[in-house]
Scaffold this active site. Structure first.
Site, PDB file in Angstrom:
ATOM      1  N   VAL A   8     -32.364 -54.491 -51.973  1.00 28.77           N
ATOM      2  CA  VAL A   8     -33.327 -53.733 -51.170  1.00 28.77           C
ATOM      3  C   VAL A   8     -34.589 -53.720 -52.028  1.00 28.77           C
ATOM      4  CG1 VAL A   8     -33.927 -51.508 -50.157  1.00 28.77           C
ATOM      5  CG2 VAL A   8     -31.586 -52.364 -49.982  1.00 28.77           C
ATOM      6  N   SER A   9     -35.556 -54.486 -51.617  1.00 35.64           N
ATOM      7  CA  SER A   9     -36.676 -54.911 -52.455  1.00 35.64           C
ATOM      8  C   SER A   9     -37.691 -53.819 -52.791  1.00 35.64           C
ATOM      9  CB  SER A   9     -37.373 -56.073 -51.769  1.00 35.64           C
ATOM     10  OG  SER A   9     -37.614 -55.743 -50.404  1.00 35.64           O
ATOM     11  N   CYS A  10     -37.244 -52.775 -53.471  1.00 39.47           N
ATOM     12  CA  CYS A  10     -38.136 -51.668 -53.836  1.00 39.47           C
ATOM     13  C   CYS A  10     -39.248 -52.112 -54.783  1.00 39.47           C
ATOM     14  CB  CYS A  10     -37.341 -50.508 -54.418  1.00 39.47           C
ATOM     15  SG  CYS A  10     -36.344 -50.937 -55.851  1.00 39.47           S
ATOM     16  N   HIS A  11     -39.074 -53.245 -55.456  1.00 36.21           N
ATOM     17  CA  HIS A  11     -40.125 -53.747 -56.351  1.00 36.21           C
ATOM     18  C   HIS A  11     -41.356 -54.200 -55.573  1.00 36.21           C
ATOM     19  CE1 HIS A  11     -37.673 -57.252 -55.252  1.00 36.21           C
ATOM     20  NE2 HIS A  11     -38.794 -57.944 -55.350  1.00 36.21           N
TER      21      HIS A  11
END
Length: 186
Positions: free
Chosen positions: A124-127
């Site tokens: 889950v691409s929180c970056h």
């Protein structure tokens, strides 16, 4: 529900993957308080697929994850994570953008807090979520890793790079055609 973990070595450091029978629960930078998988449980399939997809992502050959997810969180956190997971590969959004897309434009801080609690970093691409002023904000793996991941995506985002090249090419073609037109008018 039974949970197990695997330790994997990656280009960006050691990761600990935690899964249940339902799916991947966490991707962490530190060892978790769950038993290590010996390969005999049904969760081993989830962990194996997650490991494969993470390596593919870090090698630049995967843009989306297909592994089944089973994160723990509040309803609001899950809404934020679902929205964050829709940010296209190679692009970023601000905390405010996510808040606005969720219909709560004044909840940037709550979005930031939920993003900070994301148990599935990378997957889950929180970056891809940054501050409105363009600064990186935070990241559970540290800002150096966040910067590295964003750079990796920029360099491997062939679709956007090709589109960008086509746009430049079209602009040059139109510019040349315009120059030809202007020359014929004089």
């Amino acid at each position: 529900m039974e949970q197990t973990q695997w330790k994997i070595e990656t280009k960006i450091g050691t990761l600990y993957l935690v899964a249940s029978l339902k799916g991947l629960k966490r991707v962490c930078w530190v060892k978790q308080d769950v038993p290590f998988e010996d390969g005999s449980s049904l969760a081993a399939k989830v962990l194996s697929l997650a490991e494969q997809e993470i390596h593919e992502y870090l090698n630049g050959s995967r843009k989306k994850f297909s592994v089944q997810l089973d994160p723990d969180g509040t309803d609001f956190q899950k809404k934020v994570w679902k929205r964050v997971s829709k940010i296209p590969f190679g692009e970023t959004r601000s905390y405010k953008d996510i808040a606005t897309e969720l219909g709560a434009p004044n909840s940037s801080r709550a979005v930031g807090a939920a993003n900070g609690k994301n148990p599935l970093c990378l997957v889950v691409s929180c970056h891809r979520v940054i501050s409105s002023d363009g600064s990186l904000g935070g990241y559970s793996g540290g800002l150096e890793r966040k910067e590295h991941l964003l750079k990796l995506e920029r360099e491997n985002n062939h679709e956007n790079n090709q589109q960008h090249c086509r746009t430049k090419e079209n602009f040059r073609t139109r510019e040349a055609a315009g120059t030809q037109e202007r020359r014929s008018l004089t």
